[in-house]
Design an enzyme around this catalytic site. Structure first.
Site, short mmCIF file in Angstrom:
data_model
loop_
_atom_site.label_atom_id
_atom_site.label_comp_id
_atom_site.label_asym_id
_atom_site.label_seq_id
_atom_site.Cartn_x
_atom_site.Cartn_y
_atom_site.Cartn_z
N ASP A 131 0.87 -1.16 -0.04
CA ASP A 131 0.10 -0.01 0.08
C ASP A 131 0.94 1.16 -0.11
O ASP A 131 1.88 1.20 0.96
CB ASP A 131 -0.94 -0.11 1.18
N ILE A 132 0.57 2.23 -0.97
CA ILE A 132 1.52 3.25 -0.94
C ILE A 132 0.99 4.47 0.15
O ILE A 132 -0.32 4.54 0.49
CB ILE A 132 1.18 4.31 -2.35
N GLU A 178 -4.65 2.32 -4.42
CA GLU A 178 -3.29 2.46 -4.21
C GLU A 178 -2.88 1.20 -3.76
O GLU A 178 -1.78 1.09 -3.24
CB GLU A 178 -2.95 3.51 -3.51
#
Length: 227
Positions: free
Chosen positions: A103-104, A146
């Site tokens: 996950d960003i 994301e």
């Protein structure tokens, strides 16, 4: 059209020869009609083969597009589900597989501050790095928004952690540049092993990887946690 034109031309010549004195060919009109019919059949066969080839190509193209993310070019959830069905029914299910959920960090801020174009480019950058660092047999998926997923085979967990760390470090030290502005970014990663003997093994592995991912977030982000 070409096939029917050949056949009609042959048939007309045959009828003219049989009904008028313009062409006096004896039995040749029958032979001419048969040859035109044979040529028609051959031309139709070629046209049908080409049509089948085009339809097969379009089907395969549509199938590929339905299993890949349009923005990043890597797989989507449908690809993951289809892979899992094949894997669970094959001998490969005895191999050790690991789910890496990615996950960003603070991705909403990238969109809010720099715009969605910048956000899309950051997503593409991460997908490209995943492709560069993974092997051909690994499964790469944009899991949603994301969030990404990497499914990797490894006999030992330490190799999976090393792969996750290489991805984390490279992404962190390669900020995205847009209009001469550097956009720093990091990722958090959660890892879990896929257990074939479990009930709904993929769902269970995803739940554990998701839990590990949130542990990484809670611990300060930009880190790898294995559960």
């Amino acid at each position: 059209m070409l096939a029917w034109s050949v056949f009609v031309a042959g048939l007309l010549l045959s009828l003219l020869s049989a009904s008028t004195s313009v062409f006096n060919w004896g039995m040749n009109p029958l032979l001419l009609t048969q040859m035109a019919s044979l040529l028609e059949s051959f031309t139709l066969l070629l046209a049908l083969s080409e049509k089948v080839r085009i339809l097969q190509y379009r089907y395969e193209q549509a199938e590929r597009e339905s299993q890949h993310d349009a923005l990043t070019g890597i797989g989507n959830r449908r690809l993951l589900e289809r892979w899992f069905k094949r894997w669970s029914n094959s001998d490969d299910s005895r191999q050790r597989l690991w789910v890496i959920l990615i996950d960003i960090d603070n991705f909403k801020e990238v969109n809010d501050i720099h715009g969605h174009r910048a956000g899309d480019q950051v997503l593409q950058q991460l997908a490209d790095m995943m492709t560069q660092l993974s092997r051909p047999q690994d499964i790469l998926v944009r899991y949603g928004g994301e969030e990404f997923l990497l499914l990797a085979e490894s006999p030992e967990p330490k190799y999976v952690v090393a792969l996750a760390e290489r991805l984390r470090q490279r992404f962190a030290r390669t900020p995205h540049t847009l209009n001469d502005i550097q956009i720093p970014h990091t990722i958090s990663l959660g890892i879990s092993e896929l257990q074939p003997d479990e009930d709904k093994p993929l769902e269970q592995a995803l739940m554990r990887a998701d839990k590990a991912l949130y542990q990484a977030k809670d611990a300060g982000k930009n880190r790898v946690v294995m559960n």
